[in-house]
Structures are given as C-alpha cells and as structure tokens.
Scaffold this motif. Structure first.
Motif, PDB file in Angstrom:
ATOM      1  N   ILE A 230       0.832  -1.210   0.000  1.00 28.58           N
ATOM      2  CA  ILE A 230       0.000   0.000   0.000  1.00 28.58           C
ATOM      3  C   ILE A 230       0.862   1.254   0.000  1.00 28.58           C
ATOM      4  O   ILE A 230       0.541   2.234  -0.669  1.00 28.58           O
ATOM      5  CB  ILE A 230      -0.989  -0.028   1.191  1.00 28.58           C
ATOM      6  N   SER A 231       1.982   1.240   0.708  1.00 34.19           N
ATOM      7  CA  SER A 231       2.874   2.401   0.751  1.00 34.19           C
ATOM      8  C   SER A 231       3.550   2.658  -0.589  1.00 34.19           C
ATOM      9  O   SER A 231       3.753   3.804  -0.982  1.00 34.19           O
ATOM     10  CB  SER A 231       3.968   2.207   1.805  1.00 34.19           C
ATOM     11  N   ALA A 232       3.902   1.601  -1.287  1.00 37.47           N
ATOM     12  CA  ALA A 232       4.664   1.737  -2.530  1.00 37.47           C
ATOM     13  C   ALA A 232       3.804   2.132  -3.723  1.00 37.47           C
ATOM     14  O   ALA A 232       4.292   2.770  -4.655  1.00 37.47           O
ATOM     15  CB  ALA A 232       5.388   0.430  -2.838  1.00 37.47           C
TER      16      ALA A 232
ATOM     17  N   VAL B  62      -7.115  -4.415  -4.056  1.00 37.17           N
ATOM     18  CA  VAL B  62      -8.229  -3.524  -4.375  1.00 37.17           C
ATOM     19  C   VAL B  62      -7.606  -2.217  -4.864  1.00 37.17           C
ATOM     20  O   VAL B  62      -6.853  -1.569  -4.140  1.00 37.17           O
ATOM     21  CB  VAL B  62      -9.117  -3.258  -3.138  1.00 37.17           C
ATOM     22  N   GLN B  63      -7.920  -1.884  -6.107  1.00 40.92           N
ATOM     23  CA  GLN B  63      -7.319  -0.706  -6.720  1.00 40.92           C
ATOM     24  C   GLN B  63      -8.173   0.528  -6.462  1.00 40.92           C
ATOM     25  O   GLN B  63      -9.388   0.488  -6.604  1.00 40.92           O
ATOM     26  CB  GLN B  63      -7.176  -0.958  -8.223  1.00 40.92           C
ATOM     27  N   ALA B  64      -7.526   1.623  -6.096  1.00 34.77           N
ATOM     28  CA  ALA B  64      -8.225   2.886  -5.875  1.00 34.77           C
ATOM     29  C   ALA B  64      -8.699   3.442  -7.210  1.00 34.77           C
ATOM     30  O   ALA B  64      -8.034   3.273  -8.235  1.00 34.77           O
ATOM     31  CB  ALA B  64      -7.295   3.884  -5.198  1.00 34.77           C
ATOM     32  N   GLN B  65      -9.833   4.095  -7.189  1.00 33.04           N
ATOM     33  CA  GLN B  65     -10.363   4.730  -8.398  1.00 33.04           C
ATOM     34  C   GLN B  65     -10.284   6.246  -8.262  1.00 33.04           C
ATOM     35  O   GLN B  65     -10.604   6.791  -7.196  1.00 33.04           O
ATOM     36  CB  GLN B  65     -11.824   4.315  -8.605  1.00 33.04           C
TER      37      GLN B  65
ATOM     38  N   LEU C  66      -4.224  17.593  -8.669  1.00 33.31           N
ATOM     39  CA  LEU C  66      -4.027  16.359  -7.925  1.00 33.31           C
ATOM     40  C   LEU C  66      -5.247  15.474  -8.152  1.00 33.31           C
ATOM     41  O   LEU C  66      -6.385  15.934  -8.063  1.00 33.31           O
ATOM     42  CB  LEU C  66      -3.880  16.636  -6.428  1.00 33.31           C
ATOM     43  N   VAL C  67      -5.011  14.211  -8.458  1.00 32.14           N
ATOM     44  CA  VAL C  67      -6.083  13.231  -8.594  1.00 32.14           C
ATOM     45  C   VAL C  67      -6.186  12.521  -7.253  1.00 32.14           C
ATOM     46  O   VAL C  67      -5.207  11.957  -6.767  1.00 32.14           O
ATOM     47  CB  VAL C  67      -5.765  12.207  -9.710  1.00 32.14           C
ATOM     48  N   LEU C  68      -7.378  12.574  -6.661  1.00 31.63           N
ATOM     49  CA  LEU C  68      -7.590  11.959  -5.345  1.00 31.63           C
ATOM     50  C   LEU C  68      -8.549  10.788  -5.438  1.00 31.63           C
ATOM     51  O   LEU C  68      -9.497  10.808  -6.224  1.00 31.63           O
ATOM     52  CB  LEU C  68      -8.174  12.981  -4.364  1.00 31.63           C
ATOM     53  N   GLY C  69      -8.299   9.782  -4.601  1.00 32.76           N
ATOM     54  CA  GLY C  69      -9.234   8.685  -4.434  1.00 32.76           C
ATOM     55  C   GLY C  69     -10.292   9.083  -3.424  1.00 32.76           C
ATOM     56  O   GLY C  69     -10.187  10.127  -2.766  1.00 32.76           O
ATOM     57  N   ARG C  70     -11.296   8.243  -3.247  1.00 33.07           N
ATOM     58  CA  ARG C  70     -12.393   8.562  -2.324  1.00 33.07           C
ATOM     59  C   ARG C  70     -11.901   8.788  -0.897  1.00 33.07           C
ATOM     60  O   ARG C  70     -12.434   9.602  -0.159  1.00 33.07           O
ATOM     61  CB  ARG C  70     -13.435   7.439  -2.327  1.00 33.07           C
ATOM     62  N   ASP C  71     -10.861   8.081  -0.509  1.00 28.25           N
ATOM     63  CA  ASP C  71     -10.347   8.206   0.852  1.00 28.25           C
ATOM     64  C   ASP C  71      -9.415   9.400   1.048  1.00 28.25           C
ATOM     65  O   ASP C  71      -8.887   9.598   2.132  1.00 28.25           O
ATOM     66  CB  ASP C  71      -9.643   6.918   1.281  1.00 28.25           C
ATOM     67  N   GLY C  72      -9.218  10.205  -0.009  1.00 24.50           N
ATOM     68  CA  GLY C  72      -8.382  11.402   0.111  1.00 24.50           C
ATOM     69  C   GLY C  72      -6.911  11.144  -0.150  1.00 24.50           C
ATOM     70  O   GLY C  72      -6.078  12.015   0.074  1.00 24.50           O
ATOM     71  N   ARG C  73      -6.587   9.982  -0.670  1.00 23.55           N
ATOM     72  CA  ARG C  73      -5.187   9.679  -0.995  1.00 23.55           C
ATOM     73  C   ARG C  73      -4.840  10.277  -2.351  1.00 23.55           C
ATOM     74  O   ARG C  73      -5.615  10.189  -3.298  1.00 23.55           O
ATOM     75  CB  ARG C  73      -4.987   8.169  -1.033  1.00 23.55           C
TER      76      ARG C  73
ATOM     77  N   ILE D 167       2.565  12.414  -3.598  1.00 28.48           N
ATOM     78  CA  ILE D 167       1.802  11.321  -4.173  1.00 28.48           C
ATOM     79  C   ILE D 167       1.879  10.104  -3.251  1.00 28.48           C
ATOM     80  O   ILE D 167       2.931   9.761  -2.737  1.00 28.48           O
ATOM     81  CB  ILE D 167       2.320  10.990  -5.587  1.00 28.48           C
ATOM     82  N   GLY D 168       0.720   9.488  -3.038  1.00 25.70           N
ATOM     83  CA  GLY D 168       0.635   8.328  -2.151  1.00 25.70           C
ATOM     84  C   GLY D 168       0.267   8.703  -0.727  1.00 25.70           C
ATOM     85  O   GLY D 168      -0.105   7.846   0.064  1.00 25.70           O
ATOM     86  N   GLU D 169       0.353   9.989  -0.407  1.00 24.41           N
ATOM     87  CA  GLU D 169      -0.011  10.436   0.939  1.00 24.41           C
ATOM     88  C   GLU D 169      -1.480  10.839   0.965  1.00 24.41           C
ATOM     89  O   GLU D 169      -2.098  11.045  -0.080  1.00 24.41           O
ATOM     90  CB  GLU D 169       0.861  11.624   1.358  1.00 24.41           C
TER      91      GLU D 169
END
Length: 189
Positions: free
Chosen positions: A51-53, A75-78, A91-98, A123-125
C-alpha cells in the motif's frame, strides 16, 4: 524441513478493472518469498509495503491457498475527484483522500473540486484539508450524487459551505445551498 512451504505467490486484481501495476511489481514490493512457511509469513508488513509503494492500491489482503500458495488480493483505488494545486497543476484523489497522481491537465471524467485549501503532500499520501469538515461534506456530496445517478459532474464548488454548487454535464449549474437535505435537493433539481 519446512512445513506448509510457500511454492507459489499469486496476485488477484478486481475483475473489470485494468491493473495499474504488474504481478511482478506487487510481489517484489511485498518481499514475500517462496520456500518459507506460509503461516509464519508476516502478512501485515507485506500489505503495508504494498500500500505504501503503490498509490493506486487502496487495500490488499494476503490469503493462504492450501497446499502451497500465498495469494495477494488487491483492491485498486479509483480516481474520484481533482483538486487544483496551483496553475495548470491538478491532484487526482481517491475517495479516501489519498493522492493518486499529479497532472498538468484534466484527463479523467471526474469532478474538479473548487474552494479547497490543502496542506502540501506528496503522491501516495493522504491529503489534509485546512478546513476539518471539508472532507466529510465533500464525501457526502459525492455519495448523494452517486445515489441519485448524477454521473456527469464537472465541478463541485465548496468555496462556501453555505452555498454549495455543482456543475453538471458541462452546462447545468445546480445551486444546493447548505449541506442539509442534499439528497432531496439533488432529486428535485
């Protein structure tokens, strides 16, 4: 002799979604290896490394498939929305704000969120909004829009929480006002 020795490591991606990463990349980052006892493998550390990488991996689970396989379910983020991070920088964000990626232009059919003030992140944070209730209101607006089958959202303007606006289908401006009764407001708009 090692009992329950791992002979194979496999990776499963969600059906219907093109994986962003290869099986080899996921296995390499996990640091899982063939030849070790499957039950003594540190699955939690492997999941955290994955998940970190990889920003686009939202979640992972490692399952033991007897007699000799470890399977990594990914499970891939959308991409859920864009946030402007400077001139011609999104910035492209996922639903969880990542933060999934950074682009010079808008390439996905997802809404641009206006009125956002962000703390600087990579990115990734996970993004941190300067206004604490911002994420909750944003996720509520998106969930209500999805439940009302409003899929062509272009912009969500949260500059003022008392004057929420949505630009729909590149031509219709929906003025919602406050975040109260959003479901009713969207159904009757």
């Amino acid at each position: 002799t090692v009992f329950f020795k791992t002979e194979k490591i496999s990776v499963s991606f969600e059906e219907g979604i093109t994986p962003k990463y290869t099986v080899e990349e996921v296995v390499a980052v996990s640091e899982l290896s063939v030849g070790k006892n499957m039950f003594l493998t540190d699955k939690k550390t492997a999941i955290n490394k994955i998940i970190s990488a990889f920003p686009y991996i939202e979640n992972a689970e490692i399952n033991i498939l007897l007699p000799d396989t470890l399977n990594i379910d990914v499970v891939q983020a959308q991409p859920t929305y864009y946030v402007e991070a400077g001139k011609n920088n999104y910035l492209v964000l996922g639903r969880d704000g990542r933060i999934l990626e950074q682009n010079k232009k808008i390439t996905y059919s997802i809404p641009l969120i206006k009125g956002v003030k962000l703390e600087e992140k990579g990115i990734g944070e996970y993004v941190e909004f300067s206004e604490k209730s911002f994420k909750k209101i944003l996720n509520t607006v998106i969930s209500v829009a999805e439940s009302n089958e409003l899929s062509n959202l272009d912009e969500i303007d949260l500059t003022q929480f008392s004057d929420i606006k949505i630009k729909y289908d590149k031509r219709i401006l929906i003025v919602l006002g406050t975040n109260e009764n959003l479901d009713y407001k969207m159904r009757t708009a």
